[in-house]
Design a protein around this motif. Structure first.
Motif, mmCIF file in Angstrom:
data_model
loop_
_atom_site.group_PDB
_atom_site.id
_atom_site.type_symbol
_atom_site.label_atom_id
_atom_site.label_comp_id
_atom_site.label_asym_id
_atom_site.label_seq_id
_atom_site.Cartn_x
_atom_site.Cartn_y
_atom_site.Cartn_z
ATOM 1 N N TYR A 239 0.888 -0.879 0.082
ATOM 2 C CA TYR A 239 0.006 0.027 0.000
ATOM 3 C C TYR A 239 0.648 1.288 -0.107
ATOM 4 C CZ TYR A 239 -4.398 -2.354 0.644
ATOM 5 O OH TYR A 239 -5.623 -3.135 0.353
ATOM 6 N N LYS A 240 1.897 1.342 0.621
ATOM 7 C CA LYS A 240 2.880 2.281 0.840
ATOM 8 C C LYS A 240 3.399 2.675 -0.420
ATOM 9 C CE LYS A 240 4.011 1.485 5.771
ATOM 10 N NZ LYS A 240 4.968 1.160 6.771
ATOM 11 N N GLU A 241 3.721 1.641 -1.455
ATOM 12 C CA GLU A 241 4.362 1.823 -2.398
ATOM 13 C C GLU A 241 3.389 2.396 -3.752
ATOM 14 O OE1 GLU A 241 6.280 -1.782 -3.897
ATOM 15 O OE2 GLU A 241 7.520 -1.966 -2.113
ATOM 16 N N SER A 242 2.047 2.032 -3.428
ATOM 17 C CA SER A 242 1.022 1.981 -4.469
ATOM 18 C C SER A 242 0.315 3.233 -4.374
ATOM 19 C CB SER A 242 0.155 0.930 -4.619
ATOM 20 O OG SER A 242 0.881 -0.297 -4.655
ATOM 21 N N LEU A 243 0.014 3.908 -3.181
ATOM 22 C CA LEU A 243 -0.813 5.081 -2.844
ATOM 23 C C LEU A 243 -0.244 6.226 -3.513
ATOM 24 C CD1 LEU A 243 -2.134 4.023 0.711
ATOM 25 C CD2 LEU A 243 -3.680 4.057 -1.178
ATOM 26 N N ALA A 244 -0.991 6.903 -4.385
ATOM 27 C CA ALA A 244 -0.489 8.251 -4.604
ATOM 28 C C ALA A 244 -0.578 9.096 -3.561
ATOM 29 C CB ALA A 244 -1.321 8.737 -5.919
ATOM 30 N N GLY A 245 -1.643 9.019 -2.612
ATOM 31 C CA GLY A 245 -1.699 10.127 -1.632
ATOM 32 C C GLY A 245 -0.714 9.830 -0.540
ATOM 33 N N THR A 246 -1.057 10.633 0.623
ATOM 34 C CA THR A 246 -0.158 10.400 1.796
ATOM 35 C C THR A 246 -0.705 9.461 2.850
ATOM 36 O OG1 THR A 246 0.754 12.693 1.381
ATOM 37 C CG2 THR A 246 1.044 12.014 3.515
ATOM 38 N N ILE A 247 0.167 8.637 3.378
ATOM 39 C CA ILE A 247 -0.471 7.880 4.566
ATOM 40 C C ILE A 247 -0.201 8.877 5.809
ATOM 41 C CG2 ILE A 247 -0.097 5.980 6.029
ATOM 42 C CD1 ILE A 247 0.900 4.470 3.658
ATOM 43 N N VAL A 248 -1.350 9.320 6.540
ATOM 44 C CA VAL A 248 -1.357 10.187 7.354
ATOM 45 C C VAL A 248 -1.186 9.611 8.837
ATOM 46 C CG1 VAL A 248 -2.246 12.207 6.103
ATOM 47 C CG2 VAL A 248 -3.765 10.739 7.397
ATOM 48 N N ALA A 249 -1.669 8.308 8.857
ATOM 49 C CA ALA A 249 -1.611 7.569 10.183
ATOM 50 C C ALA A 249 -1.420 6.141 9.803
ATOM 51 C CB ALA A 249 -3.050 7.610 10.970
ATOM 52 N N GLU A 250 -0.725 5.560 10.593
ATOM 53 C CA GLU A 250 -0.248 4.043 10.570
ATOM 54 C C GLU A 250 -0.244 3.624 11.818
ATOM 55 O OE1 GLU A 250 3.495 1.277 9.022
ATOM 56 O OE2 GLU A 250 3.465 3.366 8.360
ATOM 57 N N GLU A 251 -1.126 2.575 12.015
ATOM 58 C CA GLU A 251 -1.386 1.641 13.480
ATOM 59 C C GLU A 251 -1.242 0.272 13.121
ATOM 60 O OE1 GLU A 251 -1.449 3.058 16.565
ATOM 61 O OE2 GLU A 251 -1.041 5.027 15.723
ATOM 62 N N THR A 252 -0.800 -0.460 14.011
ATOM 63 C CA THR A 252 -0.937 -1.823 13.830
ATOM 64 C C THR A 252 -1.664 -2.488 14.912
ATOM 65 O OG1 THR A 252 1.103 -2.363 15.026
ATOM 66 C CG2 THR A 252 1.291 -1.936 12.585
ATOM 67 N N PHE A 253 -2.006 -4.019 14.757
ATOM 68 C CA PHE A 253 -2.528 -4.579 16.124
ATOM 69 C C PHE A 253 -1.945 -6.265 15.915
ATOM 70 C CE2 PHE A 253 -5.502 -4.520 12.531
ATOM 71 C CZ PHE A 253 -5.943 -5.660 12.231
ATOM 72 N N LEU A 254 -2.341 -6.721 17.145
ATOM 73 C CA LEU A 254 -1.709 -8.133 17.134
ATOM 74 C C LEU A 254 -2.829 -9.000 16.458
ATOM 75 C CD1 LEU A 254 -0.066 -8.373 20.732
ATOM 76 C CD2 LEU A 254 0.650 -8.338 18.470
ATOM 77 N N PRO A 255 -2.346 -10.111 15.867
ATOM 78 C CA PRO A 255 -3.514 -10.972 15.303
ATOM 79 C C PRO A 255 -4.578 -11.432 16.264
ATOM 80 C CG PRO A 255 -1.234 -11.610 14.504
ATOM 81 C CD PRO A 255 -1.039 -10.412 15.508
ATOM 82 N N LYS A 256 -4.437 -11.742 17.342
ATOM 83 C CA LYS A 256 -5.603 -12.000 18.242
ATOM 84 C C LYS A 256 -6.297 -10.908 18.849
ATOM 85 C CE LYS A 256 -3.430 -16.335 19.289
ATOM 86 N NZ LYS A 256 -2.796 -17.391 20.365
ATOM 87 N N SER A 257 -6.089 -9.424 18.563
ATOM 88 C CA SER A 257 -6.628 -8.499 19.077
ATOM 89 C C SER A 257 -8.283 -8.470 18.605
ATOM 90 C CB SER A 257 -6.115 -7.133 18.603
ATOM 91 O OG SER A 257 -4.848 -7.228 19.005
ATOM 92 N N THR A 258 -9.147 -8.046 19.676
ATOM 93 C CA THR A 258 -10.271 -8.098 19.586
ATOM 94 C C THR A 258 -10.841 -6.577 19.496
ATOM 95 O OG1 THR A 258 -10.902 -8.579 21.665
ATOM 96 C CG2 THR A 258 -10.944 -10.428 20.013
ATOM 97 N N ASP A 259 -9.959 -5.715 20.153
ATOM 98 C CA ASP A 259 -10.207 -4.256 20.421
ATOM 99 C C ASP A 259 -9.241 -3.381 19.935
ATOM 100 O OD1 ASP A 259 -10.975 -1.992 21.528
ATOM 101 O OD2 ASP A 259 -10.857 -2.456 23.651
ATOM 102 N N MET A 260 -9.595 -2.582 18.799
ATOM 103 C CA MET A 260 -8.597 -1.779 18.368
ATOM 104 C C MET A 260 -9.190 -0.233 18.254
ATOM 105 S SD MET A 260 -8.189 -4.123 14.994
ATOM 106 C CE MET A 260 -9.723 -5.139 15.238
#
Length: 196
Positions: A154-175
């Motif tokens: 996505y970072k390589e392909s998006l023409a716009g700017t990524i204004v926020a980047e957040e991650t979560f663990l695979p087992k997360s249920t609350d983001m």
């Protein structure tokens, strides 16, 4: 018989996908065998539970190698990445049916892919956002091989700017925390990468 083992996730975070893959493999096995097999040889399909993690998948593979099985099918990026070096060393075959990581399959080895990779999916989605003129994008993704691979594309392909980047663990249920951080940046679109 031609012995094939599916190392699929019967339990863990990807169990729903594992069940679908196993059902499909069993249907294909029944159809092939009903029509005389492969050059007269019947397929014997067995399943091992990867439990949605690489350690258990490797244990399952080693058990089947001891049983002299030479053909495997599996999915999930982290799983196939862990299995690939072992099957290559054993000169066994590993066919991926659902991993998106770009790191899987290299020329002249024993690994094969039947599914799309992260690059294809991310480029198509990014192209649509680019067509719409989206300039501010939030990125929320699962922190594993699948999510990281997709996020990179996505970072390589998006023409716009990524204004926020957040991650979560695979087992997360609350983001909620991650979503609030993304929302504060007022993105025009949020790209969400997960299995659910």
């Amino acid at each position: 018989p031609i012995r094939i083992t599916g190392i699929y996730q019967l339990t863990g975070s990807g169990a729903a996908y594992g069940e679908l893959a196993i059902r499909g493999a069993r249907l294909a096995t029944e159809e092939i065998n009903r029509n005389g097999g492969v050059k007269g040889r019947m397929i014997e399909f067995t399943v091992e539970d990867s439990k949605s993690n690489a350690k258990d998948a490797v244990s399952a593979l080693q058990k089947q190698i001891a049983e002299r099985v030479k053909i495997y099918i599996s999915q999930q990026s982290g799983i196939v990445l862990a299995l690939a070096p072992i099957v290559n060393e054993q000169e066994a075959i590993l066919i991926d049916t659902g991993a998106t990581t770009l790191l899987y399959t290299t020329p002249n080895d024993f690994t094969f892919r039947t599914s799309y990779n992260a690059g294809t999916l991310a480029k198509q989605t990014a192209a649509r956002l680019n067509e719409k003129g989206v300039q501010r994008v939030g990125l929320l993704y699962m922190n594993d091989e699948y999510g990281q691979g997709m996020a990179g594309k996505y970072k390589e392909s998006l023409a716009g700017t990524i204004v926020a980047e957040e991650t979560f663990l695979p087992k997360s249920t609350d983001m909620k925390t991650q979503l609030l951080k993304v929302a504060r940046t007022k993105p025009e679109a949020v790209v969400y990468v997960s299995l659910a």
